[in-house]
Motif scaffolding. Structure first.
Motif, PDB file in Angstrom:
ATOM      1  N   LEU A 315      -1.654 -10.815  -8.367  1.00  0.00           N
ATOM      2  CA  LEU A 315      -1.142 -10.689  -7.000  1.00  0.00           C
ATOM      3  C   LEU A 315       0.376 -10.544  -6.976  1.00  0.00           C
ATOM      4  O   LEU A 315       0.924  -9.661  -6.304  1.00  0.00           O
ATOM      5  CB  LEU A 315      -1.572 -11.914  -6.179  1.00  0.00           C
ATOM      6  CG  LEU A 315      -1.108 -11.972  -4.720  1.00  0.00           C
ATOM      7  CD1 LEU A 315      -1.578 -10.756  -3.940  1.00  0.00           C
ATOM      8  CD2 LEU A 315      -1.598 -13.255  -4.056  1.00  0.00           C
ATOM      9  N   LYS A 316       1.082 -11.387  -7.727  1.00  0.00           N
ATOM     10  CA  LYS A 316       2.539 -11.344  -7.708  1.00  0.00           C
ATOM     11  C   LYS A 316       3.079 -10.081  -8.365  1.00  0.00           C
ATOM     12  O   LYS A 316       4.073  -9.509  -7.912  1.00  0.00           O
ATOM     13  CB  LYS A 316       3.116 -12.591  -8.391  1.00  0.00           C
ATOM     14  CG  LYS A 316       3.049 -13.846  -7.530  1.00  0.00           C
ATOM     15  CD  LYS A 316       3.580 -15.063  -8.258  1.00  0.00           C
ATOM     16  CE  LYS A 316       5.054 -14.983  -8.511  1.00  0.00           C
ATOM     17  NZ  LYS A 316       5.589 -16.202  -9.157  1.00  0.00           N
ATOM     18  N   LYS A 317       2.429  -9.635  -9.425  1.00  0.00           N
ATOM     19  CA  LYS A 317       2.923  -8.424 -10.089  1.00  0.00           C
ATOM     20  C   LYS A 317       2.660  -7.184  -9.239  1.00  0.00           C
ATOM     21  O   LYS A 317       3.436  -6.229  -9.275  1.00  0.00           O
ATOM     22  CB  LYS A 317       2.304  -8.280 -11.480  1.00  0.00           C
ATOM     23  CG  LYS A 317       2.906  -9.253 -12.492  1.00  0.00           C
ATOM     24  CD  LYS A 317       2.604  -8.882 -13.918  1.00  0.00           C
ATOM     25  CE  LYS A 317       3.346  -9.810 -14.867  1.00  0.00           C
ATOM     26  NZ  LYS A 317       3.089  -9.474 -16.290  1.00  0.00           N
ATOM     27  N   GLY A 318       1.566  -7.204  -8.472  1.00  0.00           N
ATOM     28  CA  GLY A 318       1.351  -6.113  -7.532  1.00  0.00           C
ATOM     29  C   GLY A 318       2.478  -6.032  -6.520  1.00  0.00           C
ATOM     30  O   GLY A 318       2.997  -4.945  -6.225  1.00  0.00           O
ATOM     31  N   LEU A 319       2.908  -7.178  -6.010  1.00  0.00           N
ATOM     32  CA  LEU A 319       4.034  -7.208  -5.078  1.00  0.00           C
ATOM     33  C   LEU A 319       5.338  -6.841  -5.773  1.00  0.00           C
ATOM     34  O   LEU A 319       6.219  -6.222  -5.174  1.00  0.00           O
ATOM     35  CB  LEU A 319       4.154  -8.598  -4.447  1.00  0.00           C
ATOM     36  CG  LEU A 319       3.027  -8.999  -3.484  1.00  0.00           C
ATOM     37  CD1 LEU A 319       3.191 -10.446  -3.041  1.00  0.00           C
ATOM     38  CD2 LEU A 319       2.989  -8.073  -2.273  1.00  0.00           C
ATOM     39  N   ALA A 320       5.474  -7.222  -7.053  1.00  0.00           N
ATOM     40  CA  ALA A 320       6.694  -6.907  -7.797  1.00  0.00           C
ATOM     41  C   ALA A 320       6.862  -5.402  -7.956  1.00  0.00           C
ATOM     42  O   ALA A 320       7.957  -4.859  -7.744  1.00  0.00           O
ATOM     43  CB  ALA A 320       6.655  -7.584  -9.162  1.00  0.00           C
ATOM     44  N   TYR A 321       5.787  -4.712  -8.326  1.00  0.00           N
ATOM     45  CA  TYR A 321       5.888  -3.260  -8.453  1.00  0.00           C
ATOM     46  C   TYR A 321       6.076  -2.602  -7.091  1.00  0.00           C
ATOM     47  O   TYR A 321       6.684  -1.525  -6.985  1.00  0.00           O
ATOM     48  CB  TYR A 321       4.665  -2.706  -9.177  1.00  0.00           C
ATOM     49  CG  TYR A 321       4.769  -2.865 -10.676  1.00  0.00           C
ATOM     50  CD1 TYR A 321       5.676  -2.103 -11.405  1.00  0.00           C
ATOM     51  CD2 TYR A 321       3.993  -3.795 -11.364  1.00  0.00           C
ATOM     52  CE1 TYR A 321       5.800  -2.256 -12.780  1.00  0.00           C
ATOM     53  CE2 TYR A 321       4.110  -3.955 -12.736  1.00  0.00           C
ATOM     54  CZ  TYR A 321       5.012  -3.180 -13.437  1.00  0.00           C
ATOM     55  OH  TYR A 321       5.150  -3.334 -14.789  1.00  0.00           O
ATOM     56  N   SER A 322       5.586  -3.248  -6.043  1.00  0.00           N
ATOM     57  CA  SER A 322       5.871  -2.772  -4.697  1.00  0.00           C
ATOM     58  C   SER A 322       7.370  -2.829  -4.417  1.00  0.00           C
ATOM     59  O   SER A 322       7.949  -1.900  -3.838  1.00  0.00           O
ATOM     60  CB  SER A 322       5.108  -3.623  -3.681  1.00  0.00           C
ATOM     61  OG  SER A 322       5.589  -3.411  -2.380  1.00  0.00           O
ATOM     62  N   THR A 323       8.017  -3.905  -4.853  1.00  0.00           N
ATOM     63  CA  THR A 323       9.464  -4.023  -4.675  1.00  0.00           C
ATOM     64  C   THR A 323      10.194  -2.933  -5.439  1.00  0.00           C
ATOM     65  O   THR A 323      11.152  -2.335  -4.938  1.00  0.00           O
ATOM     66  CB  THR A 323       9.952  -5.406  -5.147  1.00  0.00           C
ATOM     67  OG1 THR A 323       9.303  -6.418  -4.386  1.00  0.00           O
ATOM     68  CG2 THR A 323      11.454  -5.540  -4.983  1.00  0.00           C
ATOM     69  N   VAL A 324       9.771  -2.685  -6.684  1.00  0.00           N
ATOM     70  CA  VAL A 324      10.374  -1.604  -7.475  1.00  0.00           C
ATOM     71  C   VAL A 324      10.310  -0.294  -6.691  1.00  0.00           C
ATOM     72  O   VAL A 324      11.296   0.454  -6.589  1.00  0.00           O
ATOM     73  CB  VAL A 324       9.654  -1.460  -8.832  1.00  0.00           C
ATOM     74  CG1 VAL A 324      10.130  -0.208  -9.568  1.00  0.00           C
ATOM     75  CG2 VAL A 324       9.886  -2.692  -9.703  1.00  0.00           C
TER      76      VAL A 324
END
Length: 666
Positions: A315-324
């Motif tokens: 979940l957090k890495k999905g949001l992290a790549y969204s930030t990228v």
């Protein structure tokens, strides 16, 4: 009575003073200070809150039309050289000050609930205050050199917070990765700053632009050298704001506590790079080629982040790549010569991305009570589902964030993203097309996150699935049964209140940037705002906005059919039909593997070779010299007999030898 701008230096100093006071207490009276959790939290929260009050007072003055304010003093001088430090307040800085303090206060309130049972609660709050102080000081810095000082402090604080749980191998490695990747960018930034000072004799933003323009006109600096210096400076924002190929540290930074993930992704670390490019707009506007590079890098980044996010199950890495991906949009705007559009997206994104990350933390907090404190389980969406029924506040606010980032009107993300796409369409139509496609992917993967997490049946109780996921991640299977409760529940008010408060600007703040009457643009640049309003016409706006909304709606529709209604099996339709593409995306474009092979293993191999040269060559020469000295000493000692006759014989032999040598030469 002084104006708010005149005492703006207090904005970073107040949280710094609180952090130093508590930090000294931890060093001197560790056990006692660690027991004073609430007093420490109140002290540090009050210090950041006071900075927030001052920040909004500064913003109010700028909204009333106050002139920019700058206070400088001589920090160092030698002959004709004078280095000035101080602080600067202008509309751009005022907006950033208000944004950072708002997010920081809400994150600290949230942290009181999230970190309540952590043994290093006090240390975490101290780091948060120091982090906030560093970012606030960076914002009011009046020149590049002072920015660089606080730029490095922001990097140091991010290292401390990403590696906060340093006893976890993943957190330690993530902190090292963030540190090393940012050093690469910061080395380029430092070279660029020094080169610009050599060319212009100034560290001031406007002084650098006018000085470099004059130096090029006089022939003192060639065009290629000036371009190279601008690109070197851009390396700093590339690393800080996670632009391709220096983006690799940001997803791994999720190993830190979730509140710091929200602060880094919303308003501090990654925002610093975008802010610096906006500050240097007078310089970059002189070099269209550099702006094109920035736009291309931003477009690649937004596309890369979105494609990788499509396959993430964490979940957090999905949001992290969204930030990228969203940072790529901001850089695209900067490259299009539209810093106001980029900064507007930074502001809107900060609110809904902070809300999304804090919402993910609320979910993870609940999941840990079911599946244990193993991140491989607590953050895996394959074990979630149905959480809307037990966590309604988290679910509703998360859904608002998904709609906002997807660019659906009238929520905030639509206005800022649409403005960027409009600027890209006018400047680089090809990049606009990539940005438009990315908008559709963004809507799809965000609703994929929502449906997997909050809808359908809850899958966290499946022990066999837990074991399979642990085996796949290389963790011991015994951790699969480490949970305590059988049901999830809503988080406590310190965690849900910030979510509700962040939902309000996520819905409404975009209305400040409507293209026919942009109050945001009017604050940052009234002249440009007037031009935007004069040029605006509905026949141009509606087709572009309609295309953006249509492609986002398409992405949402596919997500609904695939993950809510289960009418489409994407594993069969896409993954099985295009296994290489799926593997390419699941392995993050293989960029981590390439970095591991080229830089990590390559540097280790080089270090081993250097060690062998040191051991065999350098040490060999030293040891040989020592042996020769020892051997000659051993041989010569026999000539030290103490007898005068023996010495006379040696002298006589030497004379005969010299006679023979000179005789043969003659």
């Amino acid at each position: 009575m002084p104006s708010a701008a005149e005492v703006a230096w207090l904005i970073p100093v107040l949280p710094l003073a609180g952090a130093v006071l508590v930090g000294l207490g931890l060093i001197s009276f560790n056990r006692t200070v660690n027991r004073l959790r609430k007093p420490v939290a109140v002290l540090l929260l009050s210090s950041v809150g006071a900075s927030g009050v001052l920040s909004f007072a500064v913003l109010a003055e700028q909204l009333r039309g106050a002139a920019p304010y700058e206070a400088l003093f001589n920090w160092a001088s030698a002959g004709d050289f004078n280095l000035e430090m101080g602080f600067r307040v202008d509309p751009l800085g005022a907006v950033m000050l208000a944004l950072v303090t708002t997010i920081a206060v809400l994150v600290m309130v949230y942290s009181h609930g999230y970190m309540a049972h952590d043994k290093s609660y006090v240390r975490f709050f101290t780091y948060l205050a120091l982090f906030s102080s560093s970012m606030l000081a960076l914002i009011i810095s009046p020149n590049l050199l002072e920015i660089y000082v606080f730029w490095e402090l922001v990097g140091m604080c991010s290292y401390l917070l990403v590696g906060f749980w340093y006893d976890r191998e993943g957190a330690a490695h993530a902190a090292q990765k963030a540190f090393v990747v940012n050093r690469v960018g910061d080395f380029g930034l430092l070279l660029g700053i020094l080169g610009l000072f050599w060319a212009t004799g100034s560290f001031d933003f406007e002084g650098i632009a006018t000085g470099l323009s004059a130096a090029m006109a006089d022939g003192r600096v060639s065009g290629w050298a000036a371009t190279a210096l601008c690109l070197l400076v851009f390396m700093g924002p590339m690393a800080k704001s996670a632009q391709f190929p220096l983006h690799v540290w940001l997803p791994d930074a999720m190993e830190g506590p979730t509140p710091i993930s929200a602060l880094i992704h919303a308003a501090t670390m990654v925002a610093a790079g975008v802010f610096l490019v906006a500050r240097l707009e007078p310089l970059y506007s002189l070099f269209p080629d550099v702006q094109t590079v920035i736009a291309v890098v931003g477009t690649i980044t937004c596309f890369l982040g979105a494609t990788i996010a499509l396959t993430q199950m964490d979940l957090k890495k999905g949001l992290a790549y969204s930030t990228v991906s969203q940072l790529g949009y901001m850089m695209l705007a900067m490259g299009c010569g539209a810093p106001i559009a980029g900064m507007f997206h930074l502001v809107t994104h900060a609110f809904f991305k902070a809300m999304l990350f804090l919402g993910s933390g609320s979910v993870i907090h609940a999941m840990e009570e079911v599946v244990g404190h193993e991140p491989a389980l607590a953050q895996d969406m394959r074990l979630m589902g149905g959480l809307r029924r037990t966590m309604p506040i988290t679910a509703i606010t998360f859904l608002i964030g998904c709609v906002a980032i997807s660019g659906i009107p009238p929520l905030a993300g639509f206005w800022s993203k649409d403005e960027i796409l409009g600027q890209a369409f006018n400047s680089y139509p090809l990049l606009w097309a990539v940005g438009l496609l990315t908008a559709g992917m963004t809507a799809f993967y965000m609703f994929r996150l929502y449906f997997l997490t909050f809808e359908g049946p809850f899958r966290g109780g499946d022990l066999q699935l837990r074991q399979e996921l642990l085996l796949a991640s290389g963790k011991p299977v015994g951790a699969a049964a480490a949970g305590h409760h059988s049901a999830t529940h809503e988080s406590a008010w310190p965690m849900t209140l910030p979510l509700v408060l962040l939902a309000v600007p996520s819905i409404l703040i975009g209305l400040l940037g409507t293209p026919w009457h942009s109050r945001f643009a009017a604050l940052l640049d009234p002249k440009e705002a007037a031009e935007m309003a004069a040029k605006f016409n509905w026949p141009e706006f509606l087709p572009l906005a309609g295309a953006s909304v249509a492609i986002s709606a398409t992405g949402i529709t596919i997500a609904v059919f695939a993950y809510a209604l289960h009418k489409i099996d994407l594993a069969t339709v896409v993954a099985a039909r295009f296994p290489r593409i799926n593997a390419f995306l699941a392995n993050k474009w293989y960029l981590d593997a390439i970095n591991e092979k080229l830089f990590v293993r390559g540097s280790r191999k080089l270090a081993k070779q250097v060690l062998e040269v040191d051991a065999k060559v350098v040490d060999g020469v030293v040891n040989l010299t020592g042996l020769l000295t020892l051997g000659s000493g051993e041989g010569l000692k026999y000539f030290e007999t103490g007898r005068a006759q023996f010495y006379a014989l040696i002298v006589f032999g030497g004379v005969i030898g010299l006679v023979v040598i000179f005789g043969s030469l003659g």
